[in-house]
Design a protein around this motif. Structure first.
Motif, PDB file in Angstrom:
ATOM      1  N   MET A  76       0.975  -1.330   0.015  1.00 36.88           N
ATOM      2  CA  MET A  76      -0.128  -0.069  -0.076  1.00 36.88           C
ATOM      3  C   MET A  76       0.904   1.273  -0.154  1.00 36.88           C
ATOM      4  O   MET A  76       0.673   2.163  -0.840  1.00 36.88           O
ATOM      5  CB  MET A  76      -0.694  -0.060   1.381  1.00 36.88           C
ATOM      6  N   ALA A  80       3.895   1.233  -0.794  1.00 38.13           N
ATOM      7  CA  ALA A  80       4.692   1.215  -2.130  1.00 38.13           C
ATOM      8  C   ALA A  80       3.763   2.007  -3.278  1.00 38.13           C
ATOM      9  O   ALA A  80       4.227   2.775  -4.023  1.00 38.13           O
ATOM     10  CB  ALA A  80       5.109  -0.346  -2.474  1.00 38.13           C
ATOM     11  N   ARG A 134       5.367   9.401  -6.862  1.00 42.24           N
ATOM     12  CA  ARG A 134       6.466   9.656  -7.861  1.00 42.24           C
ATOM     13  C   ARG A 134       6.258   9.810  -9.133  1.00 42.24           C
ATOM     14  O   ARG A 134       6.680  10.818  -9.806  1.00 42.24           O
ATOM     15  CB  ARG A 134       7.542   8.527  -7.709  1.00 42.24           C
ATOM     16  N   ASP A 147      -1.793   0.701 -19.491  1.00 37.80           N
ATOM     17  CA  ASP A 147      -0.679  -0.097 -19.643  1.00 37.80           C
ATOM     18  C   ASP A 147      -0.827  -1.450 -18.944  1.00 37.80           C
ATOM     19  O   ASP A 147       0.259  -2.176 -18.857  1.00 37.80           O
ATOM     20  CB  ASP A 147       0.696   0.498 -19.329  1.00 37.80           C
ATOM     21  N   GLY A 148      -1.970  -1.869 -18.493  1.00 38.96           N
ATOM     22  CA  GLY A 148      -2.197  -3.246 -17.883  1.00 38.96           C
ATOM     23  C   GLY A 148      -2.046  -3.145 -16.574  1.00 38.96           C
ATOM     24  O   GLY A 148      -2.281  -4.241 -16.006  1.00 38.96           O
ATOM     25  N   THR A 149      -1.636  -2.178 -15.675  1.00 35.54           N
ATOM     26  CA  THR A 149      -1.172  -2.118 -14.496  1.00 35.54           C
ATOM     27  C   THR A 149      -2.446  -2.622 -13.566  1.00 35.54           C
ATOM     28  O   THR A 149      -2.187  -3.323 -12.554  1.00 35.54           O
ATOM     29  CB  THR A 149      -0.549  -0.876 -13.879  1.00 35.54           C
ATOM     30  N   LEU A 151      -2.982  -6.229 -13.344  1.00 39.35           N
ATOM     31  CA  LEU A 151      -2.148  -6.679 -12.466  1.00 39.35           C
ATOM     32  C   LEU A 151      -2.255  -6.463 -11.117  1.00 39.35           C
ATOM     33  O   LEU A 151      -2.270  -7.442 -10.106  1.00 39.35           O
ATOM     34  CB  LEU A 151      -0.590  -6.340 -12.836  1.00 39.35           C
ATOM     35  N   THR A 158      -5.093  -8.648  -9.398  1.00 38.92           N
ATOM     36  CA  THR A 158      -4.852  -9.978  -9.056  1.00 38.92           C
ATOM     37  C   THR A 158      -3.682  -9.929  -8.076  1.00 38.92           C
ATOM     38  O   THR A 158      -3.435 -11.125  -7.839  1.00 38.92           O
ATOM     39  CB  THR A 158      -4.226 -10.745 -10.359  1.00 38.92           C
ATOM     40  N   PRO A 180      -2.015  -9.182  -4.277  1.00 38.68           N
ATOM     41  CA  PRO A 180      -2.509  -9.409  -2.905  1.00 38.68           C
ATOM     42  C   PRO A 180      -2.805  -8.247  -2.161  1.00 38.68           C
ATOM     43  O   PRO A 180      -2.723  -8.069  -0.980  1.00 38.68           O
ATOM     44  CB  PRO A 180      -1.553 -10.264  -2.005  1.00 38.68           C
ATOM     45  N   ILE A 181      -3.248  -7.129  -2.626  1.00 39.64           N
ATOM     46  CA  ILE A 181      -3.843  -5.891  -1.766  1.00 39.64           C
ATOM     47  C   ILE A 181      -5.270  -5.786  -2.188  1.00 39.64           C
ATOM     48  O   ILE A 181      -5.609  -5.816  -3.438  1.00 39.64           O
ATOM     49  CB  ILE A 181      -3.133  -4.596  -2.284  1.00 39.64           C
ATOM     50  N   TYR A 184      -0.710 -13.786 -13.112  1.00 38.53           N
ATOM     51  CA  TYR A 184      -1.400 -13.520 -14.381  1.00 38.53           C
ATOM     52  C   TYR A 184      -0.220 -12.504 -15.040  1.00 38.53           C
ATOM     53  O   TYR A 184       0.199 -11.365 -14.638  1.00 38.53           O
ATOM     54  CB  TYR A 184      -2.642 -13.043 -14.135  1.00 38.53           C
ATOM     55  N   GLY A 185      -0.080 -13.077 -16.348  1.00 39.78           N
ATOM     56  CA  GLY A 185       1.013 -12.112 -17.110  1.00 39.78           C
ATOM     57  C   GLY A 185       0.247 -11.858 -18.347  1.00 39.78           C
ATOM     58  O   GLY A 185       0.050 -12.584 -19.269  1.00 39.78           O
ATOM     59  N   ALA A 186       0.002 -10.821 -18.286  1.00 40.54           N
ATOM     60  CA  ALA A 186      -0.851 -10.306 -19.405  1.00 40.54           C
ATOM     61  C   ALA A 186      -0.231  -9.929 -20.766  1.00 40.54           C
ATOM     62  O   ALA A 186       0.964  -9.796 -20.705  1.00 40.54           O
ATOM     63  CB  ALA A 186      -1.937  -9.091 -19.249  1.00 40.54           C
ATOM     64  N   GLY A 198       2.415  -3.597 -17.849  1.00 41.18           N
ATOM     65  CA  GLY A 198       2.184  -2.570 -16.710  1.00 41.18           C
ATOM     66  C   GLY A 198       3.362  -2.053 -16.319  1.00 41.18           C
ATOM     67  O   GLY A 198       3.865  -1.830 -15.112  1.00 41.18           O
ATOM     68  N   LEU A 199       4.298  -1.672 -17.347  1.00 45.91           N
ATOM     69  CA  LEU A 199       5.459  -0.686 -16.864  1.00 45.91           C
ATOM     70  C   LEU A 199       5.377   0.670 -16.892  1.00 45.91           C
ATOM     71  O   LEU A 199       4.488   1.271 -17.339  1.00 45.91           O
ATOM     72  CB  LEU A 199       6.460  -1.103 -17.803  1.00 45.91           C
ATOM     73  N   GLU A 258      13.047   0.456  -9.843  1.00 45.49           N
ATOM     74  CA  GLU A 258      11.814   0.950  -9.175  1.00 45.49           C
ATOM     75  C   GLU A 258      10.574   0.077  -9.779  1.00 45.49           C
ATOM     76  O   GLU A 258       9.789  -0.269  -8.871  1.00 45.49           O
ATOM     77  CB  GLU A 258      11.740   2.492  -9.558  1.00 45.49           C
ATOM     78  N   PHE A 275       8.574  -2.042  -7.034  1.00 43.95           N
ATOM     79  CA  PHE A 275       7.093  -2.081  -6.984  1.00 43.95           C
ATOM     80  C   PHE A 275       6.100  -3.135  -6.369  1.00 43.95           C
ATOM     81  O   PHE A 275       5.797  -3.389  -5.712  1.00 43.95           O
ATOM     82  CB  PHE A 275       6.611  -1.065  -7.634  1.00 43.95           C
ATOM     83  N   TRP A 276       6.491  -3.892  -7.680  1.00 43.72           N
ATOM     84  CA  TRP A 276       5.775  -5.165  -7.718  1.00 43.72           C
ATOM     85  C   TRP A 276       6.183  -6.163  -6.422  1.00 43.72           C
ATOM     86  O   TRP A 276       5.382  -6.944  -5.783  1.00 43.72           O
ATOM     87  CB  TRP A 276       5.657  -5.973  -8.918  1.00 43.72           C
ATOM     88  N   SER A 290       7.284  -5.127  -3.619  1.00 43.89           N
ATOM     89  CA  SER A 290       6.560  -4.556  -2.260  1.00 43.89           C
ATOM     90  C   SER A 290       5.017  -5.116  -2.348  1.00 43.89           C
ATOM     91  O   SER A 290       4.575  -5.143  -0.964  1.00 43.89           O
ATOM     92  CB  SER A 290       6.542  -3.179  -2.108  1.00 43.89           C
ATOM     93  N   VAL A 291       4.378  -5.104  -3.401  1.00 41.80           N
ATOM     94  CA  VAL A 291       3.037  -5.411  -3.489  1.00 41.80           C
ATOM     95  C   VAL A 291       3.056  -6.624  -3.089  1.00 41.80           C
ATOM     96  O   VAL A 291       1.817  -7.266  -2.412  1.00 41.80           O
ATOM     97  CB  VAL A 291       2.366  -5.275  -4.702  1.00 41.80           C
ATOM     98  N   TYR A 292       3.568  -7.576  -3.629  1.00 38.88           N
ATOM     99  CA  TYR A 292       3.731  -8.923  -3.200  1.00 38.88           C
ATOM    100  C   TYR A 292       4.098  -9.342  -2.149  1.00 38.88           C
ATOM    101  O   TYR A 292       4.161 -10.467  -1.522  1.00 38.88           O
ATOM    102  CB  TYR A 292       4.147  -9.800  -4.342  1.00 38.88           C
ATOM    103  N   ARG A 321       8.707  -9.761 -13.428  1.00 41.01           N
ATOM    104  CA  ARG A 321       7.731  -9.666 -12.362  1.00 41.01           C
ATOM    105  C   ARG A 321       7.213 -10.995 -11.759  1.00 41.01           C
ATOM    106  O   ARG A 321       6.831 -10.758 -10.663  1.00 41.01           O
ATOM    107  CB  ARG A 321       6.621  -8.786 -13.038  1.00 41.01           C
ATOM    108  N   ARG A 350       4.354 -16.725  -6.545  1.00 41.58           N
ATOM    109  CA  ARG A 350       2.975 -17.604  -6.856  1.00 41.58           C
ATOM    110  C   ARG A 350       3.390 -18.850  -7.507  1.00 41.58           C
ATOM    111  O   ARG A 350       4.043 -18.961  -8.118  1.00 41.58           O
ATOM    112  CB  ARG A 350       1.896 -16.723  -7.231  1.00 41.58           C
TER     113      ARG A 350
END
Ligand code: HEM
Ligand SMILES: Nc1ncnc2c1ncn2[C@@H]1O[C@H](COP(=O)(O)OP(=O)(O)OP(=O)(O)O)[C@@H](O)[C@H]1O
Ligand SMILES: Nc1ncnc2c1ncn2[C@@H]1O[C@H](COP(=O)(O)OP(=O)(O)OP(=O)(O)O)[C@@H](O)[C@H]1O
Ligand SMILES: [Mg+2]
Ligand SMILES: [Mg+2]
Lengths: 258, 218, 208, 218, 208
Positions: free
Chosen positions: D1, D3, D10, D74-76, D79, D82, D84-85, E68-70, E74-75, E83, E87-88, E90-92, E129, E135
């Motif tokens: 979060m 992050a 940023r 851009d697909g973020t 992602l 899916t 875990p937040i 899932y890799g679409a 997502g960059l 960076e 980010f990813w 930290s999310v995971y 990523r 997972r």
């Protein structure tokens, strides 16, 4: 297909003239010029300001606030002149593809916006005792605010584009079109409101002129501020040239390890 | 050229965008101002021509990035640049399409919205006339700004920043013409000056804009 | 019309990507442009199409003779297939879109909005645009991306018909599409990033 | 979060966008109004709190589509959905980042801009305070609108249209609080109501917004 | 963890695209999802990842076990490679990005802005990523697009290492990437657009 600008440059009989300002020569020349400009600046600006601040009488109806004039008027005049210089530099870039002139325009914008802000702030501070308000929608002040906006937009456009040549081209076009509209705004604003602000007190018309006591140090600070601008411009342009060079090296390195 | 005009207008009307939304935004700005300023009908009437002009200008502004951005993103602009129509013509036509889809509806509806701001009868006509003469300049200047920012990600706010100072003379003369007209004063001078700006923009800016687009396509 | 490329230097982000590119393509020829990812094929095609200026060298053909097919198709998702194609036909002043539709098997889709097409159908529509340009030289950047085998066949047929009428086609691609063609590999022309910059004068030395 | 918050801020500061440009747009709206309305400082001072509020609201509005649109394109967002937040948390954090990059600078600069509109001294503080309490609601409501329109091409104007009516209560109470404060009247009630709107939005809208995003991703 | 897909019907734009999809994937397995363009592979993967609900049928695994890799990576182009990946991570909740960088040969690029990467490098970063998600089940949609041969090799190695540790991977692709894998072809499951709609109740009959 059409010849490239580089071959065009090589055939130009004025080429020797422009050659003097190629980046490498510019760096060495400006490096040598810097101390001299700095000296001129110090010798005019400091005495001018000291004279203006400490050795002029306080005007009977203005009080000592009149001394703001030694910052206000030079910065205000420079703010306008710098835009004109940027216009010239932009034209040179468009016609001659002269990198240093594009970078000089970029460098000048930063100084110009600072001068504009300084003039606005000193004006506002002065306005409080004079007109009882920090801000009035007087045409002179208003067109200055618009000039400030033009500077902001110009700098924002430089900042938003990655490719330096593209940025130089687009900002040059903006500067040219913007100048036309800035001039238009000046007249529009005059038409829109008649103001409180001083007329041109440095005009040749003696009737309008401020008295000599104030005038002489003012001229000194005007010269000093111009020298300060040249000094800052040289320093800043040198920085921009170096940044541009770094950018080129970085890009090249990046291409090397694809 | 005509094909381009028709296509742009069709897209403007079809893509759930331009047309209705420009109007809706205009309406909402007009509605917001009394909430912000308070319901005093005398003040409202006095500021009405100015607010109508500022509202029209903002509504126009918000749809500017559509002029080239979508065509840039999907590659149409590349293809247009290599097609046998001059880029200057394409820019002018696109600005015209923008005006027909945005500026014209705003102009036509302004007299109605003027009522919402308690503007009395002669004022209507002057607001309408001044917008009619002034909005083409807004579209053309906006197209120039859009051309400058076409390559940039989310250039929206940057576009606003670049275009708004350019809009100031048009706004001043337009609002002045409308205000003076509403007050029953002579307003031929601002109208003429505004017409001059419009004519000048239409004559010169397509060249600047097409140069900017070519630079951005590189 | 003959395409002569002589000693061309093309740039990306201000730096040369390919240097000294020299080749020719005569009417009736198909030339395949080869090279690994990032070698500069797209940059070369854009320069030939007149979208960006070369740093050095010359191209014999004006952009007015060239039809450029970029990676993006320039389709409008809210317009129908026929409207999309008709627009380009009007721009190029050729008004009959029926042969182009037929050549790429789009007849059943004319009223479908382009946004509801599958990726392969979109690409077919993009390629059909080439037929309505009526231009002699085709420059195509990876034209068969996302096409299935049958559609690649349709495309190859269209190219054959085009060169049969005296046209020519320069195609950047990674695959083999079964056309008899000459190959030009851009790898030998790659600019040496660490080499000295090849500029005519020392003028902009510090920047490239 | 955290992050996500850091990343969004940023991006907002770095991408030549958000930060400075929101302010610049605010400044420009404030500058345009006198050109439209006329330079009379008494009228200007009277409408100043309202105009400041409308200007802040529009500046906020224009940067809304950045909240989710870029991440969607851009697909973020796929992602993140899916990851875990919880989506609700992601929405709240993104709204907070938007406020920090847009609403907060607007609030801090409002007293300075108030000077341009000739607003006298006590008015400054009330404009500042009301914006401080109100702008978080603007960001949160805006995030909800952005979530609704995230899948749409050029949802910009549609977004404005959806969001502006939702902004009206905040605007009314905010402008009222500022105007009354400037006039030296009691204004605790509108301030309290506005604080209520802010608290309610922050508590409830993340759920609605994340539901909207999940539907749009389908 | 075992992925059991039972009698799944997936939809696109409200219409069934694939019907009665049934297969399983056990830990340590790689499954290649095959089928022509537009057959519904992307739709199936998105349904399995929990991004859209199935019309019918069931999936044994919660989306929480799936990475899932679409097609899109997502960059963020203004953030650096490190960076983006950090980010990813930290999310995971996995904080070490070094192994992922090493696995995809990105060590030399960590400080580079993602926007300045080549297409292949971008894709490599997108695939890195997957390694920081930690997972078990990977669902990948055409992961090797725009990769050159060497990078496809890196990717295959990463997949082998992943299944070697008890993970599994379902990969939709048109190419052969040299992995020993089972194949699942979606063609037999394609919904008959003219057939009667397969809905459980007559409730929504009129609409499907
Ligand atoms: C924010 C407020 C102000 C701004 C932006 C501003 C701007 C300017 C500008 C643009 C000039 C013109 C320089 C030139 O063209 O020669 C100028 C000159 C001058 N200003 Fe101000 N001004 C402001 C406030 C004031 C105030 C409050 C006073 C005091 C009464 C004042 C007194 C003068 C004087 C005496 C000059 C010299 C006249 C001349 O040389 O033309 N200004 N100011
Ligand atoms: N904005 C940029 N600044 C600097 N270099 C860039 C920029 N964009 C691309 N490049 C580099 O330019 C080179 C040439 O790119 P180009 O797109 O022409 O390659 P390509 O041969 O078409 O590759 P592909 O087969 O992937 O299509 C690449 O190495 C790329 O990294
Ligand atoms: N918005 C939509 N409305 C209706 N049908 C759609 C829509 N979008 C896609 N389709 C259809 O859904 C089908 C399945 O698409 P999907 O993307 O799952 O195919 P795919 O197997 O991934 O193809 P590819 O190999 O090209 O990636 C296609 O036939 C497509 O035409
Ligand atoms: Mg390419
Ligand atoms: Mg797919």
């Amino acid at each position: 297909m059409s010849e490239t600008h580089r071959t065009k440059q090589a055939r130009d009989r004025w080429n020797w003239f422009w050659e003097w300002a190629n980046p490498v020569k510019f760096m060495s020349l400006s490096g040598k010029a810097l101390p001299w400009v700095a000296a001129i600046c110090a010798l005019t600006l400091i005495p001018g300001l000291v004279w203006g601040f400490f050795f002029t009488p306080a005007a009977e109806n203005f009080g000592s606030s009149v001394k703001i004039i030694y910052v206000h008027v030079p910065t205000a005049m420079m703010a306008i002149n710098i835009w004109v210089m940027m216009l010239v530099a932009s034209l040179i870039w468009i016609v001659r593809r002269h990198h240093v002139s594009a970078l000089a325009a970029k460098a000048a914008a930063l100084i110009g916006v600072t001068m504009t802000l300084a003039a606005l702030i000193t004006g506002a501070v002065w306005g409080e005792p004079m007109w009882g308000t920090y801000w009035a929608w007087d045409p002179r002040l208003t067109s200055f605010l618009i000039l400030f906006l033009f500077y902001l937009g110009y700098m924002a456009l430089w900042g938003a584009i990655d490719n330096p040549d593209t940025a130089a081209d687009l900002t040059a076009v903006l500067c040219i079109v913007g100048s036309a509209f800035a001039l238009l705004s000046r007249y529009a604003v005059n038409f829109w409101n008649q103001g409180l602000h001083q007329g041109a007190s440095l005009s040749m018309d003696q009737q309008e002129n401020v008295s000599d006591v104030y005038w002489q140090p003012l001229v000194l600070t005007l010269v000093g501020t111009s020298a300060l601008f040249v000094l800052l411009l040289l320093i800043r342009t040198r920085t921009e040239v170096r940044k541009r060079r770094t950018h080129a090296l970085e890009t090249r390195e990046r291409m090397a390890d694809v | 050229m005509i094909a381009l005009l028709l296509r742009d207008m069709r897209l403007g009307v079809r893509s759930g965008g331009g047309f209705g939304l420009g109007l809706a935004f205009f309406l909402i700005v007009i509605v917001l101002v009394p909430f912000g300023v308070g319901p005093d009908s005398e003040i409202l009437a006095r500021i009405a021509p100015g607010i109508l002009w500022v509202g029209a200008l903002l509504a126009c502004l918000l749809s500017l990035d559509r002029i080239f951005q979508l065509d840039y993103e999907d590659g149409t602009l590349d293809l247009l640049a290599t097609a046998p129509i001059p880029m200057e013509g394409a820019v002018a036509v696109k600005a015209l399409a923008h005006w027909l889809v945005t500026g014209l509806p705003l102009t036509l509806s302004a007299p109605i919205f003027a009522t919402l701001l308690n503007l009395e009868s002669p004022g209507h006509i002057w607001v309408f006339l001044s917008l009619l003469i002034g909005t083409p300049a807004l579209s053309m200047i906006g197209a120039f700004g859009a051309a400058l920012t076409v390559g940039l990600k989310r250039g929206g706010l940057l576009l606003s920043l670049l275009v708004l100072p350019l809009y100031i003379p048009t706004l001043i003369f337009g609002a002045e013409a409308a205000t003076r007209g509403a007050a029953g004063l002579e307003n031929a001078t601002p109208l003429a000056l505004m017409a001059g700006i419009t004519a000048g923009s239409i004559a010169l800016l397509p060249f600047a804009a097409s140069a900017a687009i070519r630079v951005n396509l590189r | 019309m003959e395409l002569l490329v002589d000693n061309l230097t093309v740039t990306r982000g201000g730096l040369p990507v390919l240097e000294g590119v020299t080749f020719d393509m005569r009417p009736g020829q198909v030339v395949m442009l080869r090279g690994p990812n990032g070698s500069g094929k797209t940059t070369l095609l854009r320069t030939l199409a007149g979208l960006q200026p070369p740093m050095e060298g010359s191209v014999s053909v004006e952009p007015e003779a060239i039809a450029y097919g970029a990676h993006a198709d320039g389709l409008k998702s809210t317009l129908s297939v026929a409207e999309n194609l008709q627009f380009w036909a009007s721009v190029y002043g050729t008004h009959d879109i029926a042969p182009a539709l037929a050549a790429f098997n789009l007849n059943g889709l004319t009223t479908r909005a382009a946004g509801n097409l599958s990726a392969g159908q979109k690409r077919r529509l993009g390629l059909a645009r080439l037929l309505v340009t009526g231009r002699e030289i085709w420059l195509l950047d990876e034209p068969t991306v996302s096409l299935d085998v049958a559609s690649v066949g349709l495309f190859a047929d269209a190219v054959r018909a085009h060169v049969g009428q005296g046209g020519s086609a320069l195609i950047a691609t990674h695959i083999d599409m079964g056309l008899e063609a000459r190959e030009v590999d851009v790898t030998p022309f790659r600019a040496d990033p660490n080499g000295s910059p090849r500029v005519a004068t020392a003028f902009d030395e510090a920047f490239t």
